[in-house]
Design a protein around this motif. Structure first.
Motif, mmCIF file in Angstrom:
data_model
loop_
_atom_site.group_PDB
_atom_site.id
_atom_site.type_symbol
_atom_site.label_atom_id
_atom_site.label_comp_id
_atom_site.label_asym_id
_atom_site.label_seq_id
_atom_site.Cartn_x
_atom_site.Cartn_y
_atom_site.Cartn_z
ATOM 1 N N GLN A 30 29.268 35.178 -69.279
ATOM 2 C CA GLN A 30 28.635 34.602 -68.100
ATOM 3 C C GLN A 30 28.880 33.095 -67.988
ATOM 4 O O GLN A 30 28.796 32.538 -66.896
ATOM 5 C CB GLN A 30 27.132 34.865 -68.119
ATOM 6 C CG GLN A 30 26.747 36.313 -67.858
ATOM 7 C CD GLN A 30 25.273 36.563 -68.105
ATOM 8 O OE1 GLN A 30 24.506 35.648 -68.426
ATOM 9 N NE2 GLN A 30 24.861 37.818 -67.985
ATOM 10 N N ARG A 31 29.190 32.449 -69.088
ATOM 11 C CA ARG A 31 29.344 30.994 -69.105
ATOM 12 C C ARG A 31 30.799 30.540 -69.144
ATOM 13 O O ARG A 31 31.066 29.342 -69.037
ATOM 14 C CB ARG A 31 28.586 30.422 -70.314
ATOM 15 C CG ARG A 31 27.086 30.415 -70.087
ATOM 16 C CD ARG A 31 26.279 30.463 -71.377
ATOM 17 N NE ARG A 31 24.857 30.450 -71.053
ATOM 18 C CZ ARG A 31 24.180 31.523 -70.635
ATOM 19 N NH1 ARG A 31 24.803 32.690 -70.517
ATOM 20 N NH2 ARG A 31 22.898 31.433 -70.330
ATOM 21 N N TRP A 91 26.326 37.091 -72.689
ATOM 22 C CA TRP A 91 25.868 35.702 -72.546
ATOM 23 C C TRP A 91 27.055 34.743 -72.505
ATOM 24 O O TRP A 91 27.108 33.836 -71.670
ATOM 25 C CB TRP A 91 24.940 35.360 -73.715
ATOM 26 C CG TRP A 91 24.466 33.943 -73.759
ATOM 27 C CD1 TRP A 91 23.347 33.430 -73.174
ATOM 28 C CD2 TRP A 91 25.100 32.842 -74.435
ATOM 29 N NE1 TRP A 91 23.241 32.091 -73.430
ATOM 30 C CE2 TRP A 91 24.311 31.702 -74.203
ATOM 31 C CE3 TRP A 91 26.256 32.715 -75.198
ATOM 32 C CZ2 TRP A 91 24.644 30.447 -74.718
ATOM 33 C CZ3 TRP A 91 26.590 31.470 -75.705
ATOM 34 C CH2 TRP A 91 25.794 30.355 -75.469
ATOM 35 N N SER A 120 32.325 28.562 -65.733
ATOM 36 C CA SER A 120 31.818 27.201 -65.517
ATOM 37 C C SER A 120 32.161 26.275 -66.679
ATOM 38 O O SER A 120 32.112 25.055 -66.540
ATOM 39 C CB SER A 120 30.304 27.228 -65.305
ATOM 40 O OG SER A 120 29.643 27.742 -66.449
ATOM 41 N N SER A 121 32.515 26.859 -67.828
ATOM 42 C CA SER A 121 32.819 26.056 -69.017
ATOM 43 C C SER A 121 34.302 25.762 -69.175
ATOM 44 O O SER A 121 34.709 25.120 -70.139
ATOM 45 C CB SER A 121 32.304 26.775 -70.273
ATOM 46 O OG SER A 121 30.900 26.957 -70.212
ATOM 47 N N LEU A 175 27.628 23.990 -76.005
ATOM 48 C CA LEU A 175 27.401 25.137 -75.127
ATOM 49 C C LEU A 175 26.104 25.828 -75.528
ATOM 50 O O LEU A 175 25.945 26.249 -76.668
ATOM 51 C CB LEU A 175 28.571 26.122 -75.231
ATOM 52 C CG LEU A 175 28.507 27.377 -74.363
ATOM 53 C CD1 LEU A 175 28.467 27.006 -72.884
ATOM 54 C CD2 LEU A 175 29.710 28.279 -74.640
#
Length: 229
Positions: A140-141, A137, A144-145, A213
């Motif tokens: 995957q972020r 999880w 973009s973060s 987040l």
């Protein structure tokens, strides 16, 4: 932006009350501001997290666009005559973040994914349970973060991601509480990530540090803090 740290005296009855429910603690945190923050999705928001250190001391960390006044928490759950709270101007630190910086980080989050149990019904947010999926999880972020979890120098391409990254996933908790005015209990799973990251996009990363987040931000999730790696 401001970063605040407040020590909680867990022996006090008032402390046990506010620690019993994320809903109660959220209300106590928001009561620290005379003016509520801008509610628009793109505005910095109030984020908070509970931390427990190696000596079992409990601290409340808050990031906020305004300076908080925690007098009510000191009186209810602190040490009124010997300790209060520490608030730092967070803006200069955020402004100095640059691509390539490496930091140790801590994040408590609510890692969920959308599941549809049968055709024709709405998707439902479902918690990731195992550490491998919880790590997935976060991975995957990361792009973009504006950050990248540091891989171990010895890691192989085919290695288990949990072993390949400088990261531990721990302190899994399942919380259940009732929101004011709602009859059905709210349940959520939280985990804490401790690891090392590299900044890849400072602007995107600053948004994460000031907006959080993932989901359940009102309930102690989403706040990432940094320390010297």
């Amino acid at each position: 932006m401001y970063l605040t740290r407040f020590g909680i005296n867990t022996e006090r009855i008032g402390a046990r009350k506010i620690l019993s429910s994320p809903q109660v603690l959220h209300a106590a945190v928001m009561a620290s501001f005379a003016e509520l923050p801008d509610p628009s999705p793109d505005a910095p928001r109030v984020l908070w997290r509970l931390d427990r250190d190696s000596r079992s001391r409990t601290h409340l960390c808050i990031v906020s666009p305004y300076k908080p006044d925690l007098t009510h928490l000191v009186e209810q759950a602190g040490w009124p005559t010997t300790a209060r709270w520490e608030t730092y101007d967070y803006g200069p630190f955020l402004d100095r973040l640059a691509a390539g910086d490496r930091w140790a980080f801590r994040l408590t989050a609510n890692p969920v994914h959308s599941v549809r149990n049968k055709d024709g019904v709405p998707t439902k947010a479902t918690a990731h349970i195992g550490p491998r999926h919880q790590l997935g999880w976060l991975l995957q972020r990361q792009e973009s973060s504006g950050f990248r979890i540091v891989r171990k120098a010895s890691a192989r391409d085919d290695e288990d991601p949990l072993a390949a990254h400088e990261l531990i996933v721990h302190n899994r908790r399942q919380l259940a509480f009732t929101k004011r005015g709602a009859g059905k209990p709210v349940t959520l799973v939280t985990v804490t990530y401790d690891g090392r990251l590299e900044v890849t996009d400072p602007d995107a990363f600053r948004r994460i540090l000031t907006r959080g987040l993932g989901k359940a931000k009102a309930y102690g999730c989403g706040l990432m803090t940094l320390a010297t790696a």
